[in-house]
Design a protein around this motif. Structure first.
Motif, PDB file in Angstrom:
ATOM      1  N   UNK A  88      -7.088  -3.094  -2.172  1.00 39.99           N
ATOM      2  CA  UNK A  88      -5.926  -2.435  -1.582  1.00 39.99           C
ATOM      3  C   UNK A  88      -6.151  -1.007  -1.116  1.00 39.99           C
ATOM      4  N   UNK A  89      -7.106  -0.294  -1.687  1.00 36.69           N
ATOM      5  CA  UNK A  89      -7.240   1.138  -1.404  1.00 36.69           C
ATOM      6  C   UNK A  89      -7.414   1.426   0.082  1.00 36.69           C
ATOM      7  N   UNK A  90      -8.072   0.524   0.798  1.00 40.67           N
ATOM      8  CA  UNK A  90      -8.286   0.744   2.225  1.00 40.67           C
ATOM      9  C   UNK A  90      -6.954   0.861   2.969  1.00 40.67           C
ATOM     10  N   UNK A  91      -5.894   0.263   2.423  1.00 38.30           N
ATOM     11  CA  UNK A  91      -4.595   0.260   3.090  1.00 38.30           C
ATOM     12  C   UNK A  91      -3.807   1.550   2.980  1.00 38.30           C
ATOM     13  N   UNK A  92      -4.235   2.494   2.096  1.00 41.51           N
ATOM     14  CA  UNK A  92      -3.438   3.718   1.957  1.00 41.51           C
ATOM     15  C   UNK A  92      -4.291   4.985   1.956  1.00 41.51           C
ATOM     16  N   UNK A  93      -5.526   4.899   2.439  1.00 46.46           N
ATOM     17  CA  UNK A  93      -6.371   6.089   2.479  1.00 46.46           C
ATOM     18  C   UNK A  93      -5.735   7.218   3.281  1.00 46.46           C
ATOM     19  N   UNK A 131       0.798  -1.232   0.000  1.00 50.85           N
ATOM     20  CA  UNK A 131       0.000   0.000   0.000  1.00 50.85           C
ATOM     21  C   UNK A 131       0.823   1.270   0.000  1.00 50.85           C
ATOM     22  N   UNK A 132       1.933   1.284   0.760  1.00 50.24           N
ATOM     23  CA  UNK A 132       2.752   2.493   0.809  1.00 50.24           C
ATOM     24  C   UNK A 132       3.366   2.793  -0.556  1.00 50.24           C
TER      25      UNK A 132
END
Length: 340
Positions: free
Chosen positions: A98-103, A71-72
């Protein structure tokens, strides 16, 4: 964004012929078997008059677990695109998980300084909702590049492809309201009535997820809104549960209308003895809430997608089976700053 007042809309600058559109892995990886579909998506975007580039993470075979990268790393690449003045729009290659991991890693200051259309649906719904909430950015809930422009569009009749290309081009370059979206015989009136309001929504399970984060939209932002949603996978009972979640948190008490996309791969809907139909389910959860409901509209995983721009004011007439975009999604080049 703080407080409960509706955000002032942040419209990106209208694209011009020759502007750069980047296809990026904002969630899931690119599998080698879908490389031809991605190449076809590039052809579609170029035919609309744009230059197209693929982001570095969009490389067949590159992955981390179920994602294109950690995510980073995805956040770093997205932020670089947001800060690059040459990049005028970003379209997600695919959805994913994956989007939830870098909001919490997105450079919202870069968005405020130079807003750009971010296109996609599915997992990308999270980005649309969160960035609309944090900056007022109009969310371009549209087809994804690889499974959409390069996949579902190619299976559609030539006339439909041409219609979609024109619609998407106008969405990104036109500074006048699009008006009525093209209706097809699949659209159904599940409950008659008319409504006008800001369009808010996306993938149903992602709407529920975002409301469980610090980036949840204030309930007041749903006052008078037209809620749009679609769902794919899982069971019919899951849809029923998600809708009840929206009921319990108060969203269904505030909206003025609802637009439901074509369901895709939902277990139980094809067996009437096992579960209610989707219209029955929706009306059951809505109960006595007398709001118009337009169903079976082409957006989401069933594709090809009509654009559903988050934050834009729309007019809904369920009985006449019409949905109209009452505002432009982009701003003229001479304008600066947020546009209400």
């Amino acid at each position: 964004m703080t407080g409960s007042a509706l955000p002032q809309l942040l419209r990106p600058r209208a694209l011009r012929p020759g502007d750069l559109v980047v296809v990026a892995s904002l969630s899931g990886p690119l599998h080698a078997v879908y490389e031809p579909d991605l190449e076809q998506a590039v052809v579609v975007l170029e035919r609309m008059g744009f230059r197209v580039r693929r982001s570095p993470l969009l490389e067949a075979g590159r992955h981390h677990w179920w994602s294109a990268a950690r995510p980073v790393e995805i956040a770093e690449e997205l932020n670089a695109l947001l800060r690059d003045p040459e990049v005028r729009a970003i379209i997600a290659h695919d959805g994913g998980q994956t989007a939830l991991g870098y909001l919490d890693l997105i450079d919202v200051e870069a968005i405020a300084a130079d807003p750009k259309p971010i296109l996609g649906h599915s997992d990308i719904s999270l980005l649309h909702l969160v960035l609309y909430g944090r900056t007022g950015l109009v969310g371009f809930h549209t087809d994804l590049a690889t499974p959409g422009l390069g996949g579902a569009w190619q299976a559609a009749p030539a006339a439909r492809r041409a219609e979609l290309e024109g619609l998407y081009s106008t969405l990104l370059t036109g500074t006048e309201a699009i008006g009525a979206l093209p209706t097809t015989p699949s659209w159904e009136c599940w409950r008659p009535g008319r409504a006008e309001g800001r369009l808010i929504g996306g993938l149903l399970n992602r709407i529920v997820l975002v409301q469980a984060t610090p980036y949840a939209l204030p309930l007041e932002w749903f006052d008078g809104a037209v809620l749009f949603w679609e769902e794919m996978g899982g069971l019919a009972s899951h849809v029923w549960s998600y809708l009840h979640t929206l009921r319990h948190c108060g969203i269904l008490d505030r909206i003025s209308g609802m637009v439901v996309g074509v369901p895709h791969a939902i277990g139980g809907l094809e067996t009437p003895d096992a579960s209610p139909s989707l219209p029955e389910m929706v009306l059951d959860v809505l109960g006595g809430r007398d709001i118009p409901v337009l169903g079976n509209v082409e957006f989401g995983h069933a594709g090809p997608n009509l654009p559903m721009p988050v934050g834009i004011r729309v007019g809904l007439d369920a009985q006449q089976r019409t949905l109209s975009l009452l505002e432009p999604t982009v701003r003229p080049h001479a304008m600066t700053g947020p546009v209400g």
